[in-house]
Scaffold this motif. Structure first.
Motif, PDB file in Angstrom:
ATOM      1  N   ARG A   1      -1.306   4.178  -1.371  1.00  0.00           N
ATOM      2  CA  ARG A   1      -1.647   5.393  -0.609  1.00  0.00           C
ATOM      3  C   ARG A   1      -0.538   6.462  -0.315  1.00  0.00           C
ATOM      4  NH1 ARG A   1      -3.416   2.728   4.835  1.00  0.00           N
ATOM      5  NH2 ARG A   1      -3.432   4.794   5.630  1.00  0.00           N
ATOM      6  N   ALA A   2       0.852   5.908  -0.579  1.00  0.00           N
ATOM      7  CA  ALA A   2       2.006   6.729  -0.365  1.00  0.00           C
ATOM      8  C   ALA A   2       3.057   6.274  -1.418  1.00  0.00           C
ATOM      9  CB  ALA A   2       2.412   6.884   0.875  1.00  0.00           C
ATOM     10  N   VAL A   3       3.826   7.136  -1.786  1.00  0.00           N
ATOM     11  CA  VAL A   3       5.018   6.839  -2.631  1.00  0.00           C
ATOM     12  C   VAL A   3       6.012   7.763  -2.217  1.00  0.00           C
ATOM     13  CG1 VAL A   3       4.377   8.108  -4.622  1.00  0.00           C
ATOM     14  CG2 VAL A   3       5.892   6.204  -4.814  1.00  0.00           C
ATOM     15  N   ALA A   4       7.072   7.355  -1.923  1.00  0.00           N
ATOM     16  CA  ALA A   4       8.564   8.109  -1.609  1.00  0.00           C
ATOM     17  C   ALA A   4       9.372   8.254  -2.816  1.00  0.00           C
ATOM     18  CB  ALA A   4       8.974   7.923  -0.405  1.00  0.00           C
ATOM     19  N   ILE A   5       9.560   9.286  -3.404  1.00  0.00           N
ATOM     20  CA  ILE A   5      10.642   9.555  -4.247  1.00  0.00           C
ATOM     21  C   ILE A   5      12.121   9.727  -3.717  1.00  0.00           C
ATOM     22  CG2 ILE A   5      11.315  10.720  -6.414  1.00  0.00           C
ATOM     23  CD1 ILE A   5       8.592   9.141  -6.564  1.00  0.00           C
ATOM     24  N   THR A   6      12.971   8.940  -3.707  1.00  0.00           N
ATOM     25  CA  THR A   6      14.100   8.901  -2.911  1.00  0.00           C
ATOM     26  C   THR A   6      15.333   8.581  -3.884  1.00  0.00           C
ATOM     27  OG1 THR A   6      13.689   6.250  -2.687  1.00  0.00           O
ATOM     28  CG2 THR A   6      12.960   7.863  -0.959  1.00  0.00           C
TER      29      THR A   6
ATOM     30  N   ILE B   1       0.735  -1.144   0.004  1.00  0.00           N
ATOM     31  CA  ILE B   1       0.072  -0.077   0.066  1.00  0.00           C
ATOM     32  C   ILE B   1       0.882   1.296  -0.025  1.00  0.00           C
ATOM     33  CG2 ILE B   1      -2.131  -1.000   1.115  1.00  0.00           C
ATOM     34  CD1 ILE B   1      -1.017   0.301   3.820  1.00  0.00           C
ATOM     35  N   ALA B   2       1.996   0.956   0.077  1.00  0.00           N
ATOM     36  CA  ALA B   2       2.969   2.189   0.099  1.00  0.00           C
ATOM     37  C   ALA B   2       4.413   1.730  -0.367  1.00  0.00           C
ATOM     38  CB  ALA B   2       2.999   3.116   1.586  1.00  0.00           C
ATOM     39  N   ASN B   3       5.132   2.344  -0.794  1.00  0.00           N
ATOM     40  CA  ASN B   3       6.307   2.168  -1.362  1.00  0.00           C
ATOM     41  C   ASN B   3       7.496   3.334  -1.023  1.00  0.00           C
ATOM     42  OD1 ASN B   3       8.625   0.403  -2.704  1.00  0.00           O
ATOM     43  ND2 ASN B   3       8.900   2.261  -4.163  1.00  0.00           N
TER      44      ASN B   3
ATOM     45  N   ILE C   1       9.561  11.514 -12.893  1.00  0.00           N
ATOM     46  CA  ILE C   1       8.851  11.431 -11.382  1.00  0.00           C
ATOM     47  C   ILE C   1       7.544  11.231 -11.691  1.00  0.00           C
ATOM     48  CG2 ILE C   1       8.391  12.736  -9.408  1.00  0.00           C
ATOM     49  CD1 ILE C   1      10.998  14.425  -9.801  1.00  0.00           C
ATOM     50  N   GLU C   2       6.643  12.044 -12.520  1.00  0.00           N
ATOM     51  CA  GLU C   2       5.153  11.861 -12.546  1.00  0.00           C
ATOM     52  C   GLU C   2       4.939  10.506 -13.146  1.00  0.00           C
ATOM     53  OE1 GLU C   2       1.783  14.681 -14.126  1.00  0.00           O
ATOM     54  OE2 GLU C   2       3.392  14.873 -14.996  1.00  0.00           O
ATOM     55  N   ASP C   3       5.774   9.880 -13.936  1.00  0.00           N
ATOM     56  CA  ASP C   3       5.218   8.445 -14.135  1.00  0.00           C
ATOM     57  C   ASP C   3       5.262   7.651 -13.073  1.00  0.00           C
ATOM     58  OD1 ASP C   3       5.585   9.311 -17.064  1.00  0.00           O
ATOM     59  OD2 ASP C   3       7.659   8.730 -17.155  1.00  0.00           O
ATOM     60  N   TYR C   4       6.062   7.575 -12.207  1.00  0.00           N
ATOM     61  CA  TYR C   4       6.071   6.718 -10.933  1.00  0.00           C
ATOM     62  C   TYR C   4       4.652   7.031 -10.088  1.00  0.00           C
ATOM     63  CZ  TYR C   4      10.617   5.031 -12.059  1.00  0.00           C
ATOM     64  OH  TYR C   4      11.712   4.222 -12.750  1.00  0.00           O
ATOM     65  N   ILE C   5       4.467   8.727  -9.930  1.00  0.00           N
ATOM     66  CA  ILE C   5       3.257   8.951  -9.266  1.00  0.00           C
ATOM     67  C   ILE C   5       2.057   8.210  -9.872  1.00  0.00           C
ATOM     68  CG2 ILE C   5       1.921  10.695  -8.161  1.00  0.00           C
ATOM     69  CD1 ILE C   5       4.905  12.485  -8.263  1.00  0.00           C
ATOM     70  N   GLN C   6       1.925   8.491 -11.188  1.00  0.00           N
ATOM     71  CA  GLN C   6       0.806   7.830 -11.632  1.00  0.00           C
ATOM     72  C   GLN C   6       0.681   6.465 -11.538  1.00  0.00           C
ATOM     73  OE1 GLN C   6       1.131   9.509 -15.588  1.00  0.00           O
ATOM     74  NE2 GLN C   6       0.197  11.400 -15.385  1.00  0.00           N
ATOM     75  N   GLU C   7       1.725   5.667 -11.835  1.00  0.00           N
ATOM     76  CA  GLU C   7       1.737   4.189 -11.611  1.00  0.00           C
ATOM     77  C   GLU C   7       1.355   3.793 -10.204  1.00  0.00           C
ATOM     78  OE1 GLU C   7       2.270   0.162 -12.554  1.00  0.00           O
ATOM     79  OE2 GLU C   7       1.821   1.871 -13.592  1.00  0.00           O
ATOM     80  N   ALA C   8       1.889   4.803  -9.033  1.00  0.00           N
ATOM     81  CA  ALA C   8       1.537   4.586  -7.681  1.00  0.00           C
ATOM     82  C   ALA C   8      -0.046   4.613  -7.605  1.00  0.00           C
ATOM     83  CB  ALA C   8       2.219   5.311  -6.819  1.00  0.00           C
ATOM     84  N   VAL C   9      -0.662   5.720  -8.219  1.00  0.00           N
ATOM     85  CA  VAL C   9      -2.076   6.041  -8.016  1.00  0.00           C
ATOM     86  C   VAL C   9      -2.758   4.731  -8.751  1.00  0.00           C
ATOM     87  CG1 VAL C   9      -3.852   7.467  -9.033  1.00  0.00           C
ATOM     88  CG2 VAL C   9      -1.718   8.639  -8.020  1.00  0.00           C
TER      89      VAL C   9
END
Length: 248
Positions: free
Chosen positions: A32-37, A2-4, A19-27
């Motif tokens: 519920r959460a994704v950290a860009i690290t 539920i979160a990465n 960055i947006e590609d990963y956020i959209q994939e997470a959605v």
């Protein structure tokens, strides 16, 4: 999942995808959460395969823009993956305090003097040095969790018992300080020497908090069955109670 809490993008120079590609994939995957690290930049720019110091302002502006854009859909967290480099700790604090990079991951790929790669061939002396430095880093209080603690099993040629003793020292400090430990799906996905079954069997002897992260370097790997699903099955087989959500 539920979160990465461990994600790389093209900004780290050895991953792909915006960055947006990963956020959209997470959605799409219902996270519920994704950290860009990304790997933290250094003013010395000593690694061409990492974000360069002068790229940070553009990167930070893009990440802030996307956090605002997706704030009603998913919790996007600002973070960096960092080695324990004593000479860089003030910069880590600066990123945290001035720019909001509150999730600082200890991923100790290179020793603190930058004279040895922890993926490279090594013996017992190097394994002990790795454990000593990880423990020293954990005791700074800067780091949110410990990524892939078993990374030095790559190229290790010494005694397995000695190596497990060093892992036990690390886990004891994680238990003492309440620092979570990561079972890394990227290593599982790529069939690396980590996650090492013996290490994670050992970890059950300690009162730890375990998490699984994708450590994605491609968008398709963010919530994939081969990496994340396989690592989740690995943890279940060992009876490890993974925590899926943290208030970070």
């Amino acid at each position: 999942m539920i979160a990465n809490y461990h994600t790389h993008t093209r900004w780290c120079r050895h991953a792909t995808g915006e960055i947006e590609d990963y956020i959209q994939e997470a959605v799409r995957k219902g996270l519920r959460a994704v950290a860009i690290t990304e790997h933290v930049p250094h003013s010395q720019n000593f690694d061409p395969r990492r974000m360069q110091w002068e790229e940070f302002p553009a990167y930070n502006a893009e990440l802030d823009r996307l956090i605002e854009k997706y704030q009603d859909q998913i919790h996007v967290i600002k973070g960096f993956e960092c080695e324990y480099y004593p000479f860089s700790l003030e910069n880590y604090k600066m990123f945290r305090d001035q720019y909001g990079y509150k999730l600082l991951i200890l991923g100790h790929h290179t020793n603190k003097d930058r004279t040895a790669d922890n993926f490279a061939r090594k013996g017992e002396a190097e394994m002990k040095q790795y454990a000593d430095e990880v423990i020293e880093g954990l005791r700074t209080g800067l780091f949110t969790f410990l990524a892939h603690p078993d990374v030095p099993f790559c190229g290790y040629t010494g005694s397995a018992d000695f190596a497990l003793e060093q892992m036990g020292r690390i886990f004891a400090v994680c238990e003492e300080l309440g620092i979570p430990v990561e079972i890394n799906a990227n290593g599982y996905r790529d069939k690396r020497a980590y996650p090492d079954r013996r290490v994670w069997e050992l970890s059950r002897q300690y009162k730890l908090t375990w998490l699984i992260n994708s450590d994605a370097h491609e968008v398709a790997h963010l919530c994939d069955e081969a990496g994340v699903g396989g690592t989740e099955a690995f943890a279940r087989e060992l009876g490890i109670p993974v925590t899926e959500w943290f208030d970070w």
